[in-house]
Write a protein that holds these residues in place. Structure first.
Motif, PDB file in Angstrom:
ATOM      1  N   THR A 193       0.750  -1.117  -0.022  1.00  9.01           N
ATOM      2  CA  THR A 193      -0.026   0.074  -0.065  1.00  9.01           C
ATOM      3  C   THR A 193       1.016   1.235   0.002  1.00  9.01           C
ATOM      4  OG1 THR A 193      -1.581  -1.321   1.229  1.00  9.01           O
ATOM      5  CG2 THR A 193      -1.868   1.028   1.290  1.00  9.01           C
ATOM      6  N   GLU A 194       2.019   1.352   0.889  1.00  7.77           N
ATOM      7  CA  GLU A 194       2.901   2.325   1.031  1.00  7.77           C
ATOM      8  C   GLU A 194       3.531   2.580  -0.476  1.00  7.77           C
ATOM      9  OE1 GLU A 194       5.449   1.856   4.048  1.00  7.77           O
ATOM     10  OE2 GLU A 194       3.905   1.919   5.582  1.00  7.77           O
ATOM     11  N   MET A 195       3.998   1.492  -0.882  1.00  8.88           N
ATOM     12  CA  MET A 195       4.646   1.678  -2.411  1.00  8.88           C
ATOM     13  C   MET A 195       3.793   2.136  -3.596  1.00  8.88           C
ATOM     14  SD  MET A 195       7.092  -1.889  -2.406  1.00  8.88           S
ATOM     15  CE  MET A 195       7.576  -1.646  -4.142  1.00  8.88           C
ATOM     16  N   LYS A 196       2.478   1.594  -3.308  1.00  8.60           N
ATOM     17  CA  LYS A 196       1.513   1.972  -4.403  1.00  8.60           C
ATOM     18  C   LYS A 196       1.268   3.760  -4.203  1.00  8.60           C
ATOM     19  CE  LYS A 196      -1.926  -1.518  -4.863  1.00  8.60           C
ATOM     20  NZ  LYS A 196      -3.280  -1.698  -4.641  1.00  8.60           N
ATOM     21  N   MET A 197       0.976   3.991  -2.949  1.00 12.16           N
ATOM     22  CA  MET A 197       0.777   5.636  -2.654  1.00 12.16           C
ATOM     23  C   MET A 197       1.955   6.267  -3.113  1.00 12.16           C
ATOM     24  SD  MET A 197      -0.829   5.368   0.929  1.00 12.16           S
ATOM     25  CE  MET A 197      -0.719   7.085   1.214  1.00 12.16           C
ATOM     26  N   LEU A 198       3.247   5.877  -2.843  1.00 11.97           N
ATOM     27  CA  LEU A 198       4.398   6.597  -3.512  1.00 11.97           C
ATOM     28  C   LEU A 198       4.520   6.530  -4.901  1.00 11.97           C
ATOM     29  CD1 LEU A 198       7.240   7.824  -2.821  1.00 11.97           C
ATOM     30  CD2 LEU A 198       8.197   5.587  -3.007  1.00 11.97           C
ATOM     31  N   VAL A 199       4.364   5.597  -5.515  1.00 11.14           N
ATOM     32  CA  VAL A 199       4.018   5.406  -7.269  1.00 11.14           C
ATOM     33  C   VAL A 199       3.042   6.439  -7.528  1.00 11.14           C
ATOM     34  CG1 VAL A 199       3.471   4.090  -9.180  1.00 11.14           C
ATOM     35  CG2 VAL A 199       5.054   3.182  -7.428  1.00 11.14           C
ATOM     36  N   MET A 200       1.642   6.539  -6.804  1.00  6.63           N
ATOM     37  CA  MET A 200       0.914   7.377  -7.515  1.00  6.63           C
ATOM     38  C   MET A 200       1.246   8.793  -7.229  1.00  6.63           C
ATOM     39  SD  MET A 200      -2.341   5.441  -6.121  1.00  6.63           S
ATOM     40  CE  MET A 200      -3.590   6.615  -6.108  1.00  6.63           C
ATOM     41  N   SER A 201       1.910   9.291  -6.091  1.00 12.12           N
ATOM     42  CA  SER A 201       2.461  10.464  -5.677  1.00 12.12           C
ATOM     43  C   SER A 201       3.481  10.790  -6.715  1.00 12.12           C
ATOM     44  CB  SER A 201       3.096  10.443  -4.386  1.00 12.12           C
ATOM     45  OG  SER A 201       3.529  11.838  -4.280  1.00 12.12           O
TER      46      SER A 201
END
Length: 201
Positions: A174-182
């Protein structure tokens, strides 16, 4: 007492020349069941007997019926379908005055002779009928549960998947997804800014 010693000496002289081997069947019996007599809590599991040539299973220690002293044979009450009972009967001299009729036991996979079955015996050897006799030289055995080789765990990627471990992995994803989206959003803003500058120029 003297008669008993004479009987024992006579038994030691009797050798089954059909199955000559350097392996002692009493040693096999001690290996299989000696520990059970000495240590009830031993780690030895059931034994599977396999053809010495092609390794097909032929029986197991749940059917154990003993061994033949000095003849390098083990005796089983039941065998697997991988054992074929021959059809050709032949004479076998169990002792000097004891002629028997036997048939050979073959391995279904490689047709190796593994042992024999007594089909007709003198009255004093009637106990030998209704059992399967295997030559110790022609079979091998495997103790269930004796496997010891394991792969070494290397780092967190080898951890077992527990609920706790799964939760940690899901949180990291989830943290990696948020970082990629950001990062994607930031790149889009930069791209839009560059296009605005090129339109003004």
């Amino acid at each position: 007492m003297a008669a008993r010693e004479k009987s024992l000496k006579h038994r030691q002289k009797v050798v089954n020349t059909t199955f000559e081997s350097s392996i002692d069947s009493t040693a096999v019996e001690e290996k299989l069941f000696g520990h059970a007599e000495v240590d009830e809590d031993g780690d030895d599991g059931p034994v599977v007997f396999i053809c010495g040539k092609c390794k097909l299973p032929v029986g197991d220690s749940m059917s154990w019926d003993g061994s033949e002293d000095g003849q390098n044979q083990i005796r089983l009450k039941r065998v697997t379908d991988n054992v074929v009972v021959g059809e050709d009967t032949r004479l076998h001299e169990a002792s000097k005055r004891s002629l028997c009729l036997i048939v050979d036991l073959f391995c279904r996979g490689c047709h190796t002779v593994l042992g024999m079955v007594y089909t007709s015996t003198p009255k004093n050897l009637d106990h030998k009928r209704f059992a399967f006799y295997f030559s110790v030289a022609d079979i091998d055995s495997y103790v269930l549960g004796s496997a010891s080789q394991m792969l070494a765990a290397e780092g967190p990627k080898e951890q077992p998947v527990t609920l706790e471990y799964r939760g940690i992995v899901e949180q990291q994803l989830t943290e990696m997804k948020m970082l990629v989206m950001s990062m994607a959003q930031r790149l889009e803003e930069i791209d839009t800014g560059l296009q605005d500058e090129s339109d003004v120029a």
